[in-house]
Design a protein around this motif. Structure first.
Motif, mmCIF file in Angstrom:
data_model
loop_
_atom_site.group_PDB
_atom_site.id
_atom_site.type_symbol
_atom_site.label_atom_id
_atom_site.label_comp_id
_atom_site.label_asym_id
_atom_site.label_seq_id
_atom_site.Cartn_x
_atom_site.Cartn_y
_atom_site.Cartn_z
ATOM 1 N N SER A 109 7.763 -2.837 6.871
ATOM 2 C CA SER A 109 8.726 -3.350 5.891
ATOM 3 C C SER A 109 7.674 -4.268 4.892
ATOM 4 C CB SER A 109 9.848 -3.909 6.087
ATOM 5 O OG SER A 109 9.843 -5.083 7.076
ATOM 6 N N GLU A 110 7.182 -5.407 5.736
ATOM 7 C CA GLU A 110 6.184 -6.259 5.277
ATOM 8 C C GLU A 110 5.135 -5.601 4.516
ATOM 9 O OE1 GLU A 110 7.031 -9.250 4.670
ATOM 10 O OE2 GLU A 110 8.969 -9.243 5.935
ATOM 11 N N ILE A 111 4.348 -4.558 5.037
ATOM 12 C CA ILE A 111 3.348 -3.884 4.460
ATOM 13 C C ILE A 111 3.620 -3.156 3.122
ATOM 14 C CG2 ILE A 111 1.972 -1.691 4.529
ATOM 15 C CD1 ILE A 111 1.541 -2.545 7.493
ATOM 16 N N ILE A 112 4.900 -2.631 3.063
ATOM 17 C CA ILE A 112 5.607 -2.045 2.015
ATOM 18 C C ILE A 112 5.688 -3.110 0.703
ATOM 19 C CG2 ILE A 112 7.611 -0.904 0.851
ATOM 20 C CD1 ILE A 112 7.944 0.451 3.441
ATOM 21 N N VAL A 113 6.215 -4.142 1.305
ATOM 22 C CA VAL A 113 6.461 -5.331 0.153
ATOM 23 C C VAL A 113 5.048 -5.500 -0.400
ATOM 24 C CG1 VAL A 113 6.897 -7.696 -0.188
ATOM 25 C CG2 VAL A 113 8.533 -6.246 1.328
ATOM 26 N N ALA A 114 4.119 -5.982 0.507
ATOM 27 C CA ALA A 114 2.666 -6.289 0.123
ATOM 28 C C ALA A 114 2.124 -5.364 -0.786
ATOM 29 C CB ALA A 114 1.979 -6.641 1.171
ATOM 30 N N LEU A 115 2.168 -3.994 -0.610
ATOM 31 C CA LEU A 115 1.630 -2.673 -1.232
ATOM 32 C C LEU A 115 2.029 -2.615 -2.624
ATOM 33 C CD1 LEU A 115 -0.163 -0.586 -1.166
ATOM 34 C CD2 LEU A 115 1.222 1.007 -0.170
ATOM 35 N N SER A 116 3.449 -2.781 -2.741
ATOM 36 C CA SER A 116 4.324 -2.760 -4.027
ATOM 37 C C SER A 116 3.621 -3.931 -4.775
ATOM 38 C CB SER A 116 5.820 -2.754 -3.890
ATOM 39 O OG SER A 116 6.096 -3.895 -3.129
ATOM 40 N N MET A 117 3.769 -5.289 -4.281
ATOM 41 C CA MET A 117 3.365 -6.387 -5.142
ATOM 42 C C MET A 117 1.749 -6.004 -5.654
ATOM 43 S SD MET A 117 5.938 -8.398 -5.366
ATOM 44 C CE MET A 117 6.810 -6.813 -5.626
ATOM 45 N N SER A 118 0.870 -5.847 -4.563
ATOM 46 C CA SER A 118 -0.513 -5.512 -4.952
ATOM 47 C C SER A 118 -0.722 -4.401 -5.909
ATOM 48 C CB SER A 118 -1.470 -5.660 -3.709
ATOM 49 O OG SER A 118 -1.130 -4.210 -2.743
ATOM 50 N N GLY A 119 0.049 -3.351 -5.551
ATOM 51 C CA GLY A 119 -0.435 -2.287 -6.624
ATOM 52 C C GLY A 119 0.142 -2.556 -8.032
ATOM 53 N N SER A 120 1.175 -3.375 -8.455
ATOM 54 C CA SER A 120 1.491 -3.974 -9.659
ATOM 55 C C SER A 120 0.385 -4.560 -10.128
ATOM 56 C CB SER A 120 2.817 -4.953 -9.339
ATOM 57 O OG SER A 120 3.939 -3.954 -9.001
ATOM 58 N N LEU A 121 -0.252 -5.489 -9.314
ATOM 59 C CA LEU A 121 -1.300 -6.420 -9.896
ATOM 60 C C LEU A 121 -2.410 -5.455 -10.264
ATOM 61 C CD1 LEU A 121 -2.412 -9.184 -10.567
ATOM 62 C CD2 LEU A 121 -3.178 -9.338 -7.922
ATOM 63 N N PHE A 122 -2.806 -4.639 -9.417
ATOM 64 C CA PHE A 122 -3.819 -3.454 -9.878
ATOM 65 C C PHE A 122 -3.560 -3.016 -10.978
ATOM 66 C CE2 PHE A 122 -6.597 -4.571 -6.148
ATOM 67 C CZ PHE A 122 -7.845 -4.090 -6.660
ATOM 68 N N SER A 123 -2.365 -2.462 -11.326
ATOM 69 C CA SER A 123 -1.748 -1.870 -12.494
ATOM 70 C C SER A 123 -2.072 -2.787 -13.673
ATOM 71 C CB SER A 123 -0.679 -1.314 -12.384
ATOM 72 O OG SER A 123 -0.342 -0.230 -11.458
ATOM 73 N N PHE A 124 -1.969 -4.061 -13.439
ATOM 74 C CA PHE A 124 -1.997 -4.844 -14.448
ATOM 75 C C PHE A 124 -3.399 -5.161 -15.063
ATOM 76 C CE2 PHE A 124 2.322 -6.418 -13.668
ATOM 77 C CZ PHE A 124 3.032 -5.957 -14.569
#
Length: 336
Positions: A109-124
């Motif tokens: 669950s913590e990996i999914i949290v981190a992945l979604s947050m970092s995925g957003s950043l890379f998209s930006f």
């Protein structure tokens, strides 16, 4: 094995009554917690619904299959992960302090949290680069930025995020089940070493955000000069329409980026104030929920500023997308 504190409206029980080392759990039943549960649940449903609209729109309608929209699609996928997986888990942890799914699920669950947050950043980051090329080199944009190249870039970006997260948790001693620190049976608490908070701050906040801000400063400077040139060459109508479209898209995505940064800054400021960060601290909870709610704000920005999102939403809600030729519906003028 039960104790009730009526003054705080908190019923204290045990997560696993059959285990001597079971954690005590707090079931929050007061009116304020019930109201909070309802509000946050609505936010989660709202986030999933809006981001699904974005994903379906860009995936279904061929006119929206552009490199820039692929980045919006990538961002919507990250936001969907937040609404679909992250928010429900965090809501349940707010209402019930116990973790019933085991250590592996806790780490996942913590990996999914981190992945979604970092995925957003890379998209930006990709959005900033895409807008920079579109505004500074408009004649070369269609050859330099293609759907295929953008798709590969997005896949590589998400892959890098996943690799970084695995390394991050490994060196924080959280990937091995025997190394997850627990004081009792039935908790999901992740401790982050202060040294890795600094590393994460530099790699996943200061460096990428500096790149984004510098690119957008250049973009708006170029856009201002182009606007002056367009006013001079008033006879070139097609160029005027194209420039206006690019400028509007740049401003809209700029708003999305700066809202994102505004949500991240309190999070990192709070993380630097402690030598050891725990995911159950109240400050951490408040600032992480600000990040999660950002996933609900992005589709609202699209709805306000993007005509194609409003048009596609009408087709989706009215179920017209099930018509055989619906993917070829025109959502935008030809000059877009």
């Amino acid at each position: 094995m039960e104790n009730t504190d009526n003054r705080q409206n908190i019923t204290v029980q045990y997560c696993f009554p059959g285990y001597n080392s079971s954690c005590r759990k707090e079931v929050r039943t007061g009116p304020a917690y019930i109201f909070l549960f309802i509000v946050l649940s609505c936010v989660s449903v709202f986030t999933v619904f809006l981001n699904l609209l974005v994903i379906i729109s860009i995936s279904h309608f061929k006119q929206l299959h552009t490199p820039s929209n692929l980045l919006i699609l990538s961002l919507a996928v990250a936001d969907l992960l937040v609404g679909l997986f992250v928010m429900p888990v965090k809501i349940m942890q707010l209402m019930d302090s116990c973790w019933y799914l085991g250590k592996i699920a806790c780490i996942s669950s913590e990996i999914i949290v981190a992945l979604s947050m970092s995925g957003s950043l890379f998209s930006f980051i990709f959005i900033a680069v895409d807008r920079y090329i579109a505004v500074s080199e408009p004649l070369l944009y269609s050859t330099r930025i293609t759907v295929c190249k953008m798709s590969v870039s997005i896949v590589l970006g998400w892959s890098f995020c996943l690799l970084y997260i695995i390394i991050y948790y490994y060196f924080n001693d959280h990937l091995l089940q025997s190394q997850v620190p627990t004081e009792c049976y039935g908790e999901c608490v992740v401790f982050v070493k202060y040294s890795w908070v600094i590393v994460d701050l530099i790699l996943f906040f200061l460096a990428p955000c500096s790149v984004i801000l510098i690119l957008y400063a250049i973009i708006f400077n170029v856009a201002r000069h182009q606007a002056k040139a367009v006013r001079v060459i008033i006879n070139i109508t097609s160029h005027k329409v194209s420039s206006t479209s690019e400028t509007k898209a740049t401003k809209t995505l700029g708003i999305v980026v700066f809202v994102y940064l505004a949500c991240w800054i309190p999070y990192y400021v709070s993380s630097l104030s402690l030598e050891s960060i725990t995911t159950v601290s109240m400050g951490w909870t408040v600032f992480t929920w600000i990040l999660y709610i950002n996933s609900s704000v992005n589709p609202l920005i699209y709805a306000i500023f993007y005509p194609w999102f409003r048009e596609s939403t009408k087709y989706i809600i009215s179920c017209q997308i099930f018509k055989p030729s619906s993917s070829r519906f025109k959502l935008l003028p030809e000059h877009f």
